[in-house]
Scaffold this motif. Structure first.
Motif, PDB file in Angstrom:
ATOM      1  N   MET A   1       0.849  -1.198   0.000  1.00  8.28           N
ATOM      2  CA  MET A   1       0.000   0.000   0.000  1.00  8.28           C
ATOM      3  C   MET A   1       0.882   1.244   0.000  1.00  8.28           C
ATOM      4  SD  MET A   1      -2.630   1.304   2.950  1.00  8.28           S
ATOM      5  CE  MET A   1      -3.324   2.944   2.843  1.00  8.28           C
ATOM      6  N   THR A   2       0.419   2.272  -0.688  1.00  6.58           N
ATOM      7  CA  THR A   2       1.053   3.591  -0.628  1.00  6.58           C
ATOM      8  C   THR A   2       0.097   4.537   0.057  1.00  6.58           C
ATOM      9  OG1 THR A   2       2.208   3.177  -2.703  1.00  6.58           O
ATOM     10  CG2 THR A   2       2.081   5.451  -1.956  1.00  6.58           C
ATOM     11  N   PRO A   3       0.301   4.874   1.319  1.00  9.91           N
ATOM     12  CA  PRO A   3      -0.615   5.777   2.012  1.00  9.91           C
ATOM     13  C   PRO A   3      -0.626   7.127   1.330  1.00  9.91           C
ATOM     14  CG  PRO A   3       1.050   4.879   3.513  1.00  9.91           C
ATOM     15  CD  PRO A   3       1.441   4.503   2.129  1.00  9.91           C
ATOM     16  N   ASP A   4      -1.744   7.822   1.478  1.00  8.24           N
ATOM     17  CA  ASP A   4      -1.850   9.179   0.971  1.00  8.24           C
ATOM     18  C   ASP A   4      -1.067  10.063   1.914  1.00  8.24           C
ATOM     19  OD1 ASP A   4      -2.808  10.492  -1.085  1.00  8.24           O
ATOM     20  OD2 ASP A   4      -4.839  10.731  -0.356  1.00  8.24           O
ATOM     21  N   GLY A   5       0.204   9.805   2.009  1.00  4.44           N
ATOM     22  CA  GLY A   5       1.024  10.297   3.104  1.00  4.44           C
ATOM     23  C   GLY A   5       1.300  11.776   3.071  1.00  4.44           C
ATOM     24  N   PRO A   6       1.805  12.298   4.162  1.00  2.00           N
ATOM     25  CA  PRO A   6       2.100  13.721   4.271  1.00  2.00           C
ATOM     26  C   PRO A   6       3.218  14.117   3.323  1.00  2.00           C
ATOM     27  CG  PRO A   6       3.030  12.531   6.119  1.00  2.00           C
ATOM     28  CD  PRO A   6       2.208  11.547   5.351  1.00  2.00           C
ATOM     29  N   ARG A   7       3.075  15.280   2.715  1.00  2.02           N
ATOM     30  CA  ARG A   7       4.098  15.733   1.800  1.00  2.02           C
ATOM     31  C   ARG A   7       5.431  15.924   2.490  1.00  2.02           C
ATOM     32  NH1 ARG A   7       0.964  20.338  -1.858  1.00  2.02           N
ATOM     33  NH2 ARG A   7      -0.588  18.931  -2.803  1.00  2.02           N
ATOM     34  N   ALA A   8       5.367  16.161   3.791  1.00  5.57           N
ATOM     35  CA  ALA A   8       6.610  16.371   4.536  1.00  5.57           C
ATOM     36  C   ALA A   8       7.548  15.188   4.392  1.00  5.57           C
ATOM     37  CB  ALA A   8       6.296  16.605   6.011  1.00  5.57           C
ATOM     38  N   LEU A   9       6.989  13.990   4.248  1.00  5.94           N
ATOM     39  CA  LEU A   9       7.799  12.790   4.166  1.00  5.94           C
ATOM     40  C   LEU A   9       7.862  12.210   2.758  1.00  5.94           C
ATOM     41  CD1 LEU A   9       6.690  10.984   7.444  1.00  5.94           C
ATOM     42  CD2 LEU A   9       8.761  12.305   7.046  1.00  5.94           C
ATOM     43  N   GLY A  10       7.218  12.844   1.810  1.00  7.76           N
ATOM     44  CA  GLY A  10       7.213  12.291   0.467  1.00  7.76           C
ATOM     45  C   GLY A  10       6.327  11.059   0.390  1.00  7.76           C
ATOM     46  N   ASP A  11       6.527  10.277  -0.640  1.00 10.24           N
ATOM     47  CA  ASP A  11       5.738   9.063  -0.826  1.00 10.24           C
ATOM     48  C   ASP A  11       6.408   7.906  -0.093  1.00 10.24           C
ATOM     49  OD1 ASP A  11       3.864  10.317  -2.454  1.00 10.24           O
ATOM     50  OD2 ASP A  11       5.119  10.057  -4.229  1.00 10.24           O
ATOM     51  N   ILE A  12       5.704   7.347   0.862  1.00  9.25           N
ATOM     52  CA  ILE A  12       6.219   6.232   1.644  1.00  9.25           C
ATOM     53  C   ILE A  12       5.376   5.000   1.355  1.00  9.25           C
ATOM     54  CG2 ILE A  12       6.486   5.316   3.985  1.00  9.25           C
ATOM     55  CD1 ILE A  12       7.199   8.088   4.903  1.00  9.25           C
ATOM     56  N   THR A  13       6.019   3.911   1.032  1.00  5.58           N
ATOM     57  CA  THR A  13       5.307   2.658   0.799  1.00  5.58           C
ATOM     58  C   THR A  13       5.565   1.699   1.947  1.00  5.58           C
ATOM     59  OG1 THR A  13       7.144   1.728  -0.481  1.00  5.58           O
ATOM     60  CG2 THR A  13       5.450   2.932  -1.692  1.00  5.58           C
ATOM     61  N   LEU A  14       4.548   0.963   2.300  1.00  5.56           N
ATOM     62  CA  LEU A  14       4.650  -0.035   3.364  1.00  5.56           C
ATOM     63  C   LEU A  14       4.405  -1.415   2.765  1.00  5.56           C
ATOM     64  CD1 LEU A  14       2.684   1.807   6.197  1.00  5.56           C
ATOM     65  CD2 LEU A  14       5.131   1.891   5.684  1.00  5.56           C
ATOM     66  N   ASP A  15       5.079  -1.680   1.658  1.00  4.78           N
ATOM     67  CA  ASP A  15       4.957  -2.960   0.978  1.00  4.78           C
ATOM     68  C   ASP A  15       6.134  -3.855   1.332  1.00  4.78           C
ATOM     69  OD1 ASP A  15       2.682  -2.013  -0.316  1.00  4.78           O
ATOM     70  OD2 ASP A  15       3.858  -1.199  -1.992  1.00  4.78           O
ATOM     71  N   GLY A  16       6.013  -5.104   0.962  1.00  4.42           N
ATOM     72  CA  GLY A  16       7.128  -6.024   1.154  1.00  4.42           C
ATOM     73  C   GLY A  16       7.230  -6.520   2.575  1.00  4.42           C
ATOM     74  N   THR A  17       8.426  -6.916   2.944  1.00  8.47           N
ATOM     75  CA  THR A  17       8.683  -7.542   4.242  1.00  8.47           C
ATOM     76  C   THR A  17       9.395  -6.571   5.171  1.00  8.47           C
ATOM     77  OG1 THR A  17       8.908  -9.716   3.210  1.00  8.47           O
ATOM     78  CG2 THR A  17       9.841  -9.456   5.414  1.00  8.47           C
ATOM     79  N   PRO A  18       8.792  -6.255   6.294  1.00 13.94           N
ATOM     80  CA  PRO A  18       9.478  -5.352   7.238  1.00 13.94           C
ATOM     81  C   PRO A  18      10.536  -6.100   8.049  1.00 13.94           C
ATOM     82  CG  PRO A  18       7.390  -6.026   8.165  1.00 13.94           C
ATOM     83  CD  PRO A  18       7.458  -6.659   6.792  1.00 13.94           C
ATOM     84  N   TYR A  19      11.509  -5.363   8.507  1.00 20.02           N
ATOM     85  CA  TYR A  19      12.477  -5.880   9.462  1.00 20.02           C
ATOM     86  C   TYR A  19      12.282  -5.151  10.785  1.00 20.02           C
ATOM     87  CZ  TYR A  19      15.304  -8.239   5.883  1.00 20.02           C
ATOM     88  OH  TYR A  19      15.745  -9.073   4.884  1.00 20.02           O
ATOM     89  N   LEU A  20      12.652  -5.833  11.858  1.00 23.02           N
ATOM     90  CA  LEU A  20      12.770  -5.163  13.136  1.00 23.02           C
ATOM     91  C   LEU A  20      14.254  -4.932  13.376  1.00 23.02           C
ATOM     92  CD1 LEU A  20      10.982  -4.248  15.569  1.00 23.02           C
ATOM     93  CD2 LEU A  20      11.806  -6.292  16.741  1.00 23.02           C
ATOM     94  N   VAL A  21      14.628  -3.685  13.648  1.00 25.50           N
ATOM     95  CA  VAL A  21      16.027  -3.340  13.885  1.00 25.50           C
ATOM     96  C   VAL A  21      16.186  -2.967  15.349  1.00 25.50           C
ATOM     97  CG1 VAL A  21      17.918  -1.788  13.285  1.00 25.50           C
ATOM     98  CG2 VAL A  21      16.315  -2.536  11.518  1.00 25.50           C
TER      99      VAL A  21
END
Length: 342
Positions: A1-21
């Protein structure tokens, strides 16, 4: 998904596999981070956590970082471009460069947190047997890779293992309530910082300062601030004694908030056009003994325990309650923009 995110952060996608760091301090000026593989059953909860943080940004207003300001909770966030964060000061040493450890040859003097999280792909994987020894962790991050191979981090400034204290029992539901014999970590629903490849959103000034202590966002230039303030005061025909300058330096090294206020005081002095008469009137208005800040020659003079009073007076932190007339001191200082009724 690509949230209709804030312009302050540009286009952020939350696709794929996340990691925990997971991250920890490595000496005074560096950090160490390792990534943890996440079971697919946890991908959706971490996606929701990250999306909620973006929604929080969308529903709030950005403001430039002011070290001395407090955010209106749930309504504002600090926004910084990464190039606004000062370079990491080089470690002072009397040794020749060739004698320095290899890590000191690093010319990438960015903040340790930014440098450490720049490329999750190169981080070592932290397995279950290495987790207990990777301590003490000071933050964790949910990391998502973007289309340009950069990473976005949703950072929580806490140790996810600190909740497991002796005497506490942890339980989980299966078919029935069961004790968890070997819990690994706890991740809550909060995010303190969102870090992209070129911007940073912070929901807390405190967490921003504690995660960037290596670059000393305000502390590294305190001597410069004191000299700048001294020069302005001399131009306004108000001198400042060596003892007072030393007091400001000492107090600001002890309290980061004082260093932040010195940073802003440079601009403040140009706004208020300070002179002895105006200073005396303000001190009289608040029943402050003039000798607590001035010597017999009309120069600013005080010891370290009065540095806070000096900053409070020039910041205009003393006021009276509009309704009761009670003397008060403003603990939070930020600019207020009145709204029009039209």
């Amino acid at each position: 998904m690509t949230p209709d995110g804030p312009r302050a952060l540009g286009d952020i996608t939350l696709d794929g596999t996340p990691y925990l760091v997971l991250g920890r301090r490595k000496g005074r000026r560096d950090m160490e981070a390792k990534k943890i593989i996440i079971h697919e059953a946890l991908h959706e909860p971490l996606w929701e956590l990250s999306l909620n943080a973006l929604e929080r940004v969308r529903a709030s207003s950005p403001r430039p970082y002011e070290p001395n300001a407090e955010l209106e909770r749930g309504e504002e966030y600090f926004l910084l471009d990464l190039d606004e964060i000062p370079e990491q000061p080089e470690k002072p040493s009397k040794r020749k460069k060739s004698d320095l450890p290899e890590e000191d040859h690093n010319e990438d003097r960015t903040a340790a947190l930014v440098r450490t999280l720049r490329d999750v792909g190169i981080l070592d994987v932290l397995g279950p047997y290495g987790l207990p020894e990777f301590a003490p962790a000071i933050f964790y991050s949910v990391a998502w890779q973007q289309a340009d191979d950069a990473w976005v981090h949703f950072i929580r400034k806490t140790n996810p293992r600190s909740v497991f204290k002796p005497g506490l029992k942890w339980f989980g539901f299966g078919d029935s309530l069961k004790r968890i014999e070997d819990p690994a970590m706890v991740i809550d629903e909060h995010v303190d910082i969102i870090l992209t490849s070129d911007q940073l959103v912070a929901f807390s000034g405190q967490h921003l300062r504690t995660l960037f202590t290596d670059v000393h966002i305000v502390l590294q230039d305190v001597p410069k601030y004191v000299e700048s303030i001294s020069k302005v005061l001399e131009e306004e025909s108000i001198g400042i004694t060596g003892d007072a300058k030393a007091a400001l330096l000492a107090a600001s090294k002890r309290r980061v908030s004082f260093a932040a206020r010195l940073y802003r005081l440079q601009e403040r002095l140009s706004e208020i056009k300070l002179d002895l008469d105006r200073l005396g009137n303000v001190l009289d208005l608040h029943s402050i003994d003039i000798s607590s800040l001035l010597d017999g020659e009309g120069r600013l003079h005080f010891q370290e325990d009065q540095a806070g009073l000096f900053l409070d007076v020039l910041d205009g932190r003393f006021f009276k309650d509009d309704w009761t007339g009670e003397p008060r001191r403003a603990d939070r200082y930020s600019r207020w923009q009145p709204t029009s009724s039209q």
